[in-house]
Design an enzyme around this catalytic site. Structure first.
Site, PDB file in Angstrom:
ATOM      1  N   ARG A 231       0.853  -1.191   0.000  1.00 15.43           N
ATOM      2  CA  ARG A 231       0.000   0.000   0.000  1.00 15.43           C
ATOM      3  C   ARG A 231       0.886   1.236   0.000  1.00 15.43           C
ATOM      4  O   ARG A 231       1.958   1.258   0.606  1.00 15.43           O
ATOM      5  CB  ARG A 231      -0.902   0.023   1.242  1.00 15.43           C
ATOM      6  CG  ARG A 231      -2.062  -0.959   1.182  1.00 15.43           C
ATOM      7  CD  ARG A 231      -3.136  -0.546   0.164  1.00 15.43           C
ATOM      8  NE  ARG A 231      -4.268  -1.452   0.139  1.00 15.43           N
ATOM      9  CZ  ARG A 231      -4.439  -2.447  -0.740  1.00 15.43           C
ATOM     10  NH1 ARG A 231      -3.536  -2.676  -1.675  1.00 15.43           N
ATOM     11  NH2 ARG A 231      -5.527  -3.206  -0.691  1.00 15.43           N
ATOM     12  N   HIS A 279      -1.617   0.993  -9.652  1.00 10.74           N
ATOM     13  CA  HIS A 279      -2.316   0.100  -8.714  1.00 10.74           C
ATOM     14  C   HIS A 279      -3.083  -0.999  -9.461  1.00 10.74           C
ATOM     15  O   HIS A 279      -4.283  -1.204  -9.233  1.00 10.74           O
ATOM     16  CB  HIS A 279      -3.274   0.879  -7.787  1.00 10.74           C
ATOM     17  CG  HIS A 279      -3.672   0.076  -6.572  1.00 10.74           C
ATOM     18  ND1 HIS A 279      -4.090   0.621  -5.391  1.00 10.74           N
ATOM     19  CD2 HIS A 279      -3.688  -1.272  -6.369  1.00 10.74           C
ATOM     20  CE1 HIS A 279      -4.353  -0.348  -4.518  1.00 10.74           C
ATOM     21  NE2 HIS A 279      -4.128  -1.508  -5.101  1.00 10.74           N
TER      22      HIS A 279
HETATM   23  N1  NAP Z   1      -1.121  -3.839  -5.509  1.00 12.25           N
HETATM   24  C1  NAP Z   1      -2.099  -4.694  -5.636  1.00 12.25           C
HETATM   25  O1  NAP Z   1      -2.733  -4.792  -6.685  1.00 12.25           O
HETATM   26  C2  NAP Z   1      -2.415  -5.616  -4.490  1.00 12.25           C
HETATM   27  C3  NAP Z   1      -3.209  -6.743  -4.709  1.00 12.25           C
HETATM   28  C4  NAP Z   1      -3.432  -7.619  -3.657  1.00 12.25           C
HETATM   29  C5  NAP Z   1      -2.883  -7.372  -2.408  1.00 12.25           C
HETATM   30  N2  NAP Z   1      -2.133  -6.262  -2.216  1.00 12.25           N
HETATM   31  C6  NAP Z   1      -1.514  -5.987  -0.883  1.00 12.25           C
HETATM   32  O2  NAP Z   1      -0.864  -7.159  -0.418  1.00 12.25           O
HETATM   33  C7  NAP Z   1      -1.155  -7.291   0.975  1.00 12.25           C
HETATM   34  C8  NAP Z   1      -0.893  -8.706   1.440  1.00 12.25           C
HETATM   35  O3  NAP Z   1      -1.902  -9.589   0.989  1.00 12.25           O
HETATM   36  P1  NAP Z   1      -1.927 -11.114   1.524  1.00 12.25           P
HETATM   37  O4  NAP Z   1      -3.156 -11.726   0.950  1.00 12.25           O
HETATM   38  O5  NAP Z   1      -0.628 -11.771   1.293  1.00 12.25           O
HETATM   39  O6  NAP Z   1      -2.114 -10.863   3.109  1.00 12.25           O
HETATM   40  P2  NAP Z   1      -1.909 -11.897   4.295  1.00 12.25           P
HETATM   41  O7  NAP Z   1      -2.099 -13.298   3.835  1.00 12.25           O
HETATM   42  O8  NAP Z   1      -2.737 -11.390   5.418  1.00 12.25           O
HETATM   43  O9  NAP Z   1      -0.349 -11.728   4.658  1.00 12.25           O
HETATM   44  C9  NAP Z   1       0.150 -10.580   5.252  1.00 12.25           C
HETATM   45  C10 NAP Z   1       1.595 -10.832   5.632  1.00 12.25           C
HETATM   46  O10 NAP Z   1       2.145  -9.611   6.133  1.00 12.25           O
HETATM   47  C11 NAP Z   1       2.764  -9.870   7.400  1.00 12.25           C
HETATM   48  N3  NAP Z   1       2.681  -8.699   8.267  1.00 12.25           N
HETATM   49  C12 NAP Z   1       1.605  -7.981   8.630  1.00 12.25           C
HETATM   50  N4  NAP Z   1       1.937  -6.990   9.472  1.00 12.25           N
HETATM   51  C13 NAP Z   1       3.270  -7.088   9.647  1.00 12.25           C
HETATM   52  C14 NAP Z   1       4.200  -6.369  10.417  1.00 12.25           C
HETATM   53  N5  NAP Z   1       3.836  -5.338  11.183  1.00 12.25           N
HETATM   54  N6  NAP Z   1       5.504  -6.754  10.375  1.00 12.25           N
HETATM   55  C15 NAP Z   1       5.893  -7.801   9.618  1.00 12.25           C
HETATM   56  N7  NAP Z   1       5.046  -8.540   8.852  1.00 12.25           N
HETATM   57  C16 NAP Z   1       3.758  -8.177   8.872  1.00 12.25           C
HETATM   58  C17 NAP Z   1       1.962 -11.008   7.994  1.00 12.25           C
HETATM   59  O11 NAP Z   1       2.704 -11.626   9.037  1.00 12.25           O
HETATM   60  P3  NAP Z   1       2.155 -12.945   9.767  1.00 12.25           P
HETATM   61  O12 NAP Z   1       2.303 -14.052   8.749  1.00 12.25           O
HETATM   62  O13 NAP Z   1       3.056 -13.122  10.919  1.00 12.25           O
HETATM   63  O14 NAP Z   1       0.721 -12.686  10.123  1.00 12.25           O
HETATM   64  C18 NAP Z   1       1.742 -11.877   6.754  1.00 12.25           C
HETATM   65  O15 NAP Z   1       2.869 -12.685   6.527  1.00 12.25           O
HETATM   66  C19 NAP Z   1      -2.594  -6.785   1.076  1.00 12.25           C
HETATM   67  O16 NAP Z   1      -2.942  -6.408   2.395  1.00 12.25           O
HETATM   68  C20 NAP Z   1      -2.565  -5.594   0.150  1.00 12.25           C
HETATM   69  O17 NAP Z   1      -2.116  -4.463   0.866  1.00 12.25           O
HETATM   70  C21 NAP Z   1      -1.876  -5.381  -3.216  1.00 12.25           C
END
Ligand code: NAP
Length: 316
Positions: A231, A279
């Site tokens: 983000r 994005h």
């Molecule tokens: N640009 C785009 O088009 C697009 C598309 C899709 C997603 N995204 C972004 O990608 C993000 C991730 O998606 P996801 O499905 O992979 O989410 P997810 O499965 O919830 O994974 C989030 C990961 O981030 C880690 N995390 C969260 N807070 C943290 C912190 N303070 N310090 C260190 N690690 C932290 C989590 O750690 P833990 O494993 O320990 O919980 C987990 O490994 C979304 O929230 C969104 O912002 C962007």
């Protein structure tokens, strides 16, 4: 689901693809009543489920019997930004294989782009110049993945096949094949210290807002590349520009920004070796998402637990 028994699905700030969502839900879940304007007060009691991307603050609070809010993206920061979001209502994020695959594709494309410094080839061609270029083997290049969740781990699995040295950083400790894993804020400097290319795939939370700042960049090797598909608010934009000017950051690709669309006068458009994508690293497959949400509504109505519920205290 019969028409009489089926609840209404309220569309709250579903973004630029609203017409597509309407069409696809009507096709995939014809028994659902789709509502895209706040109805008069007596009818609001019938709104049990909502679909949201960036709802207007205060909007969802006006639905007294909401039982679940379905987010249209993997990140739910646009929904949690509403301080009046009804507290006890489960918030479900999008987990969609198509969305994950798009992110994998984007990350592979950008890691290889920075690994091979492809902009140099494009520049040479524009000058009709035959410029041979050399680059390290992938096993001599460290790629650091911030966020080892649904997307981060899928990306890691693919980068492993390219034989990059992989490091990963998450909030809780993890074991991921082929990835040197780090966890928690105290391990961040050690994680960053050997990353030639950093991929940010973190959710936006109070802990990750502004995380990619001058202090963060200072821990990276000189000339490191940054790819942010998490983000925009995770990056301190002025600090990134300063780090690129000093050479600390050698190149960057950003898919997400503090202000979207990126304003025409934003310095990022002009910054050398900074690449902007609008994005759209990936997007939710409408048909798959509508099918999955319909199934979740059916399951929930039958008393089964919802899947992919966000932990609101963590913020993701
Ligand atoms: N640009 C785009 O088009 C697009 C598309 C899709 C997603 N995204 C972004 O990608 C993000 C991730 O998606 P996801 O499905 O992979 O989410 P997810 O499965 O919830 O994974 C989030 C990961 O981030 C880690 N995390 C969260 N807070 C943290 C912190 N303070 N310090 C260190 N690690 C932290 C989590 O750690 P833990 O494993 O320990 O919980 C987990 O490994 C979304 O929230 C969104 O912002 C962007």
């Amino acid at each position: 689901m019969t028409k009489t028994a089926s609840p209404a699905l309220y569309f709250a700030g579903i973004g630029s693809r609203a017409a597509e969502w309407h069409r696809v839900f009507a096709e995939v879940a014809p028994e659902l009543r789709l509502v895209d304007h706040l109805p008069p007060e007596p009818e609001r009691a019938g709104m049990r489920y909502a679909l949201a991307w960036k709802p207007k603050p205060g909007e969802l609070q006006q639905l007294p019997n909401l039982q679940a809010i379905f987010g249209l993206g993997a990140g739910v920061d646009g929904i949690l930004a509403d301080p009046t979001l009804p507290a006890g209502v489960p918030l479900v994020r999008m987990v969609d294989p198509g969305l994950t695959q798009g992110m994998v594709e984007y990350c592979l494309w950008q890691v290889l782009y920075h690994h091979r410094r492809f902009w140099e080839t494009e520049d040479a061609q524009s000058r009709r110049h035959w410029a041979e270029q050399y680059y390290p083997a992938p096993w001599d290049r460290s790629v650091g993945i911030m966020g080892l969740g649904e997307i981060g781990q899928a990306v890691a699995a693919h980068l492993t096949t390219f034989k990059f040295k992989l490091r990963g950083w998450s909030r809780s400790a993890k074991k991921v094949d082929g990835v040197d894993c780090f966890a928690g804020p105290e391990s961040l400097p050690a994680f960053l210290s050997a990353c030639d290319i950093v991929l940010c795939l973190l959710p936006l939370t109070t802990e990750t807002r502004g995380l990619l700042n001058a202090d963060f960049f200072a821990h990276l090797p000189m000339g490191a590349a940054i790819i942010n598909a998490g983000r925009g608010a995770q990056v301190n934009e002025a600090d990134l520009l300063a780090a690129m000017k000093s050479g600390r950051i050698g190149s960057a690709t950003l898919d997400v920004f503090q202000t979207e669309p990126l304003p025409a006068d934003h310095p990022f458009w002009q910054q050398e070796r900074l690449f902007v994508t609008p994005h759209n690293a990936s997007f939710t497959d409408a048909k798959a998402a509508a099918t999955a949400i319909r199934q979740q509504i059916l399951d929930h109505a039958a008393g089964k637990p919802l899947q992919h519920v966000v932990d609101r205290r963590r913020g993701y």
